[in-house]
Write a protein that holds these residues in place. Structure first.
Motif, short mmCIF file in Angstrom:
data_model
loop_
_atom_site.label_atom_id
_atom_site.label_comp_id
_atom_site.label_asym_id
_atom_site.label_seq_id
_atom_site.Cartn_x
_atom_site.Cartn_y
_atom_site.Cartn_z
N ASP A 1 0.69 -1.28 0.10
CA ASP A 1 -0.05 -0.14 -0.01
C ASP A 1 0.93 1.31 0.16
O ASP A 1 0.31 2.37 -0.54
CB ASP A 1 -1.03 0.17 1.23
N ARG A 2 1.86 1.10 0.64
CA ARG A 2 2.98 2.30 0.66
C ARG A 2 3.84 2.83 -0.62
O ARG A 2 4.39 3.71 -0.83
CB ARG A 2 3.93 2.28 1.78
N LEU A 3 3.86 1.81 -1.51
CA LEU A 3 4.35 1.84 -2.70
C LEU A 3 3.67 3.01 -3.44
O LEU A 3 2.47 3.25 -3.41
CB LEU A 3 4.45 0.63 -3.50
N ASN A 4 4.22 3.75 -4.44
CA ASN A 4 3.79 4.49 -5.40
C ASN A 4 3.36 3.84 -6.70
O ASN A 4 4.42 3.48 -7.41
CB ASN A 4 4.81 5.45 -5.88
N TRP A 5 1.93 3.61 -6.83
CA TRP A 5 1.62 2.96 -8.17
C TRP A 5 0.95 3.74 -9.19
O TRP A 5 0.27 4.73 -8.74
CB TRP A 5 0.37 1.78 -7.73
#
Length: 310
Positions: free
Chosen positions: A237-241
């Motif tokens: 969830d913390r990754l930039n998608w």
């Protein structure tokens, strides 16, 4: 290059077609929409079948396939197929093998909270038996523009190279940004993993991979990222998608050779993933000119919603 689409005459089938179109546009591929006609069996609800029932059912499937083909834009070549099979998953795998498809695209419904996939019986069977990569379209997937970035989730066990080679082959076919990610859970339930472990692992994978044409990789945009959080789901969830992104992940060590088995970590990733996922079979092979070689790539630590260089 061909992609088989496991089509169903509902919203899930539309999701699969949309994602397949986006993939085809980014890879220069054609589509084969496949629906499965059940074989006669004493275990079916009506056996023996009524006279003319099979022709009626085949006609209905043909009509549904026409509706599916109508969803495919004119710039993407597409064909429709009806296959017989006792098992829908088995018939789809056989079709993908016979048509020499590079991937099998299916829709994965979502009946739970936002961003969560729900795997049905057919998808579940494919994710534990397919011999070609399986692409899962999340519910409501409507984007048909070309894929914008590929992210490879690389674990610390054998099989990371399979995912890496697949990602490189796709990125090279139509130059796409490529991101290599190692996920680290720092909570009490996932003790033992550290950010340094993930960074060292990603560096080793990048340096150990070799290719016959290093110069061609100068055209690729490659990043190496560490995603961390309290849990694997939190790290995802913390990754930039990005919009139009795809995640590639490998099969569990329990998978048979050249086959898929969706492992526990992949299932956890799927619960939080906001983008489509490609599951790569164990020991999946590409030709030698699709292997990977790179110079030193800086590693990024994704400690929050944005990725900040260390």
């Amino acid at each position: 290059m061909r992609f088989v689409v496991g089509y169903t005459a509902n919203a899930r089938g539309g999701d699969a077609v949309n994602l397949a179109v986006a993939l085809a546009r980014s890879q220069g591929a054609s589509l084969d929409l496949v629906m499965v006609l059940p074989e006669d069996s004493p275990y079916n609800g009506a056996y023996p079948p009524e006279s003319g029932f099979e022709s009626i059912l085949a006609g209905q499937l043909a009509a549904w396939l026409d509706e599916g083909l109508a969803l495919v834009p004119a710039d993407v070549p597409a064909k429709a197929h009806i296959r017989r099979g006792e098992s829908e998953a088995e018939a789809l795998i056989s079709a993908a093998v016979e048509l020499d498809a590079a991937m099998l695209v299916i829709g994965a419904s979502s009946t739970g909270p936002f961003k969560r996939f729900s795997i049905g019986s057919v998808a579940g069977a494919l994710l534990h038996a397919s011999t070609v990569p399986v692409v899962l379209a999340p519910t409501g997937y409507s984007r048909t523009k070309p894929i914008t970035r590929l992210t490879c989730a690389l674990g610390t066990r054998a099989g990371a190279e399979d995912v890496l080679r697949t990602g490189i082959a796709m990125a090279r076919r139509r130059p796409l940004p490529l991101r290599l990610v190692s996920l680290v859970a720092l909570g009490a339930d996932d003790a033992g993993a550290t950010v340094d472990d993930a960074r060292n692992h990603l560096s080793a994978v990048a340096q150990a991979s070799r290719g016959v044409d290093p110069a061609s990789l100068d055209k690729l945009d490659i990043d190496v990222v560490v995603g961390r959080g309290r849990t694997i789901e939190d790290a995802v969830d913390r990754l930039n998608w990005k919009a139009g992104e795809l995640l590639l992940i490998g099969s569990s060590r329990l998978a048979h050779n050249k086959s898929i088995f969706l492992g526990a970590t992949a299932n956890r990733i799927l619960r939080a993933l906001p983008v489509p996922m490609i599951v790569v079979p164990r020991n999946h092979e590409f030709q030698s000119d699709e292997l990977f070689h790179t110079t030193q790539v800086p590693v990024v630590d994704a400690a929050g919603p944005t990725e900040v260089s260390k």
